[in-house]
Scaffold this active site. Structure first.
Site, mmCIF file in Angstrom:
data_model
loop_
_atom_site.group_PDB
_atom_site.id
_atom_site.type_symbol
_atom_site.label_atom_id
_atom_site.label_comp_id
_atom_site.label_asym_id
_atom_site.label_seq_id
_atom_site.Cartn_x
_atom_site.Cartn_y
_atom_site.Cartn_z
ATOM 1 N N LYS A 13 37.929 47.477 39.579
ATOM 2 C CA LYS A 13 38.129 48.555 38.588
ATOM 3 C C LYS A 13 37.591 49.886 39.131
ATOM 4 C CE LYS A 13 35.717 46.346 35.417
ATOM 5 N NZ LYS A 13 35.364 45.119 36.177
ATOM 6 N N ARG A 88 34.229 45.741 26.122
ATOM 7 C CA ARG A 88 34.077 44.396 26.667
ATOM 8 C C ARG A 88 33.940 43.337 25.583
ATOM 9 N NH1 ARG A 88 31.611 46.201 31.872
ATOM 10 N NH2 ARG A 88 31.152 44.318 33.015
ATOM 11 N N ARG A 127 29.934 42.850 48.422
ATOM 12 C CA ARG A 127 29.940 44.268 48.041
ATOM 13 C C ARG A 127 28.629 44.925 48.476
ATOM 14 N NH1 ARG A 127 31.061 46.068 41.975
ATOM 15 N NH2 ARG A 127 29.384 44.618 41.513
ATOM 16 N N ARG A 160 23.850 45.162 44.971
ATOM 17 C CA ARG A 160 23.432 45.260 43.567
ATOM 18 C C ARG A 160 22.645 44.017 43.138
ATOM 19 N NH1 ARG A 160 28.492 47.283 39.950
ATOM 20 N NH2 ARG A 160 27.774 45.573 38.636
ATOM 21 N N ARG A 171 28.179 36.350 34.710
ATOM 22 C CA ARG A 171 29.052 37.475 34.338
ATOM 23 C C ARG A 171 30.492 36.992 34.130
ATOM 24 N NH1 ARG A 171 27.806 41.018 39.340
ATOM 25 N NH2 ARG A 171 29.321 42.527 38.547
HETATM 26 P P1 AP5 Z 1 34.623 47.112 42.554
HETATM 27 O O1 AP5 Z 1 35.663 48.176 42.558
HETATM 28 O O2 AP5 Z 1 33.210 47.492 42.703
HETATM 29 O O3 AP5 Z 1 34.837 46.140 41.286
HETATM 30 P P2 AP5 Z 1 34.583 46.391 39.748
HETATM 31 O O4 AP5 Z 1 35.684 45.714 39.021
HETATM 32 O O5 AP5 Z 1 34.358 47.845 39.465
HETATM 33 O O6 AP5 Z 1 33.247 45.535 39.615
HETATM 34 P P3 AP5 Z 1 31.906 45.718 38.797
HETATM 35 O O7 AP5 Z 1 30.917 44.717 39.321
HETATM 36 O O8 AP5 Z 1 31.452 47.145 38.816
HETATM 37 O O9 AP5 Z 1 32.338 45.261 37.401
HETATM 38 P P4 AP5 Z 1 31.485 44.707 36.309
HETATM 39 O O10 AP5 Z 1 32.459 44.813 35.217
HETATM 40 O O11 AP5 Z 1 30.826 43.422 36.462
HETATM 41 O O12 AP5 Z 1 30.207 45.663 36.363
HETATM 42 P P5 AP5 Z 1 29.747 46.885 35.510
HETATM 43 O O13 AP5 Z 1 29.060 47.812 36.411
HETATM 44 O O14 AP5 Z 1 30.827 47.380 34.628
HETATM 45 O O15 AP5 Z 1 35.021 46.069 43.712
HETATM 46 C C1 AP5 Z 1 34.224 44.940 43.973
HETATM 47 C C2 AP5 Z 1 34.188 44.663 45.485
HETATM 48 O O16 AP5 Z 1 35.495 44.261 45.910
HETATM 49 C C3 AP5 Z 1 33.832 45.891 46.338
HETATM 50 O O17 AP5 Z 1 33.104 45.450 47.447
HETATM 51 C C4 AP5 Z 1 35.208 46.446 46.781
HETATM 52 O O18 AP5 Z 1 35.140 47.127 48.031
HETATM 53 C C5 AP5 Z 1 36.031 45.171 46.881
HETATM 54 N N1 AP5 Z 1 37.439 45.352 46.542
HETATM 55 C C6 AP5 Z 1 37.974 46.090 45.544
HETATM 56 N N2 AP5 Z 1 39.313 45.969 45.528
HETATM 57 C C7 AP5 Z 1 39.625 45.114 46.539
HETATM 58 C C8 AP5 Z 1 40.864 44.575 47.032
HETATM 59 N N3 AP5 Z 1 42.035 44.883 46.470
HETATM 60 N N4 AP5 Z 1 40.816 43.715 48.081
HETATM 61 C C9 AP5 Z 1 39.634 43.389 48.649
HETATM 62 N N5 AP5 Z 1 38.437 43.867 48.246
HETATM 63 C C10 AP5 Z 1 38.437 44.714 47.177
HETATM 64 O O19 AP5 Z 1 28.677 46.163 34.549
HETATM 65 C C11 AP5 Z 1 27.450 45.655 35.033
HETATM 66 C C12 AP5 Z 1 26.640 45.134 33.865
HETATM 67 O O20 AP5 Z 1 26.353 46.222 32.954
HETATM 68 C C13 AP5 Z 1 27.304 44.071 32.976
HETATM 69 O O21 AP5 Z 1 27.132 42.774 33.495
HETATM 70 C C14 AP5 Z 1 26.581 44.273 31.645
HETATM 71 O O22 AP5 Z 1 25.292 43.700 31.671
HETATM 72 C C15 AP5 Z 1 26.413 45.785 31.599
HETATM 73 N N6 AP5 Z 1 27.555 46.451 30.943
HETATM 74 C C16 AP5 Z 1 28.417 47.334 31.512
HETATM 75 N N7 AP5 Z 1 29.332 47.742 30.612
HETATM 76 C C17 AP5 Z 1 29.053 47.088 29.456
HETATM 77 C C18 AP5 Z 1 29.678 47.063 28.177
HETATM 78 N N8 AP5 Z 1 30.789 47.796 27.907
HETATM 79 N N9 AP5 Z 1 29.134 46.262 27.231
HETATM 80 C C19 AP5 Z 1 28.019 45.532 27.458
HETATM 81 N N10 AP5 Z 1 27.388 45.510 28.650
HETATM 82 C C20 AP5 Z 1 27.910 46.277 29.652
#
Ligand code: AP5
Length: 214
Positions: A13, A88, A127, A160, A171
Site C-alpha cells: 500500500k 481497518r 522490508r 520495523r 497482524r
Molecule cells: P509496503 O509498501 O511497505 O507495504 P504496506 O502494505 O504499506 O505495509 P504496512 O506494513 O505498512 O502495512 P500495515 O497495514 O501492516 O502497517 P501500518 O503501518 O498501516 O511493502 C512491504 C514490503 O514489500 C516492502 O519491503 C516493499 O519494498 C515490498 N514490496 C512492495 N510491493 C512489492 C511488489 N509488488 N513486489 C515485491 N515487493 C514489494 O500499521 C502498523 C500498525 O499500526 C498496525 O498493526 C496497527 O497496530 C496500527 N494501525 C495502523 N492503522 C490503524 C488503524 N486504521 N486502526 C487501528 N490500528 C492501526
C-alpha cells in the site's frame, strides 16, 4: 481524487501510494505512519499506540477516528487524498462515512490489493526502512544500491519492530478477522477496484493506474 487503499499488511500500500501522490498531487494519509511519528516524538498517543502495534493488534477505533478527523480537516486535503491503512474495522468505516458527510465529500475509488499470506511474510521479513527519510526497501525485491544505506539520503536502514514472524502472523490474523469485512462493507458502493498484487512493483503500479483511469 479521494482514494482508499485496502489490503493486508505488507501488500504494498505504502509503495503504491508514493506513485499515486506523484500522479494526482494529493497527500497520503497513512494511519500507521502517523502513529509511528507519535511514537518517535514520545507523545502520550504514541506511548499508548506502541503497546498495540508491537503486539500486532489494532489501536482503538476512537483514537484512530480522532486522528483522521484532525487530518482530513487540514487544507492540503481539499483537493483529495489517499487513505492508506484506514479504515481497518467496520466502526472505522462507519465513522469515516459520518466524517465525509460532515465534510460534504465522497470517496472516488477504493483499491483493494490482494496477495497470499506466504508472499506477505516474504515481503515483510525483508522490508527495511530509512531512519532519516522513511523510504522503504526490500532486501529481495527492491534492495538499496549500498547495503544498509538509503539511496536517496545515505541514512541507515532499519527493520520495523512489528516485522518479526510472530507479530506478522498476528497482524495477518487481525486483517482476516477485522479488516476483510470492511471490503464487503464497501462492495455496495460500486467504486471498488480489485488488484492482484502478486507482481513486480511497476506491474502493480500500472494495473492500479489503469483501473483508476476507467
Ligand atoms: P509496503 O509498501 O511497505 O507495504 P504496506 O502494505 O504499506 O505495509 P504496512 O506494513 O505498512 O502495512 P500495515 O497495514 O501492516 O502497517 P501500518 O503501518 O498501516 O511493502 C512491504 C514490503 O514489500 C516492502 O519491503 C516493499 O519494498 C515490498 N514490496 C512492495 N510491493 C512489492 C511488489 N509488488 N513486489 C515485491 N515487493 C514489494 O500499521 C502498523 C500498525 O499500526 C498496525 O498493526 C496497527 O497496530 C496500527 N494501525 C495502523 N492503522 C490503524 C488503524 N486504521 N486502526 C487501528 N490500528 C492501526
Amino acid at each position: 481524487m479521494k482514494l482508499l487503499l485496502i489490503g493486508p499488511p505488507g501488500v504494498g500500500k505504502g509503495t503504491q501510494a508514493n506513485f499515486l501522490i506523484e500522479k494526482y498531487n494529493i497527500p497520503q494519509i497513512s494511519t500507521g505512519d502517523m502513529l509511528r511519528e507519535n511514537i518517535r516524538n514520545e507523545t502520550s498517543l504514541g506511548d499508548e499506540a506502541k503497546k498495540y502495534m508491537d503486539a500486532g493488534k489494532l489501536v482503538p477505533d476512537e483514537v484512530i477516528l480522532n486522528m483522521i478527523n484532525d487530518r482530513l480537516n487540514k487544507h492540503d486535503c481539499n483537493n483529495g487524498y489517499i487513505l492508506d491503512g484506514f479504515p481497518r474495522t467496520i466502526p472505522q468505516a462507519k465513522g469515516l462515512d459520518i466524517l465525509l458527510g460532515k465534510l460534504k465529500q465522497n470517496l472516488d475509488s477504493i483499491v483493494v490489493m490482494k496477495i497470499s499470506d506466504s508472499l506477505i511474510i516474504k515481503r515483510l521479513s525483508n522490508r527495511r526502512s530509512c531512519k532519516e527519510c522513511n523510504k522503504v526497501y526490500n532486501l529481495i525485491f527492491d534492495p538499496p544500491t549500498i547495503s544498509n544505506k538509503c539511496n536517496d539520503c545515505s541514512g541507515n536502514l532499519y527493520m520495523r519492530d512489528d516485522d518479526n514472524p510472530k507479530t506478522i502472523q498476528n497482524r495477518l490474523n487481525v486483517y482476516h478477522e477485522q479488516t476483510e469485512p470492511v471490503i464487503d462493507f464497501y462492495h455496495n458502493k460500486k467504486i471498488t477496484k480489485e488488484i492482484n498484487a502478486d507482481g513486480s512493483i511497476m506491474e502493480i503500479k500500472n494495473n492500479i493506474l489503469n483501473s483508476l483511469s476507467k
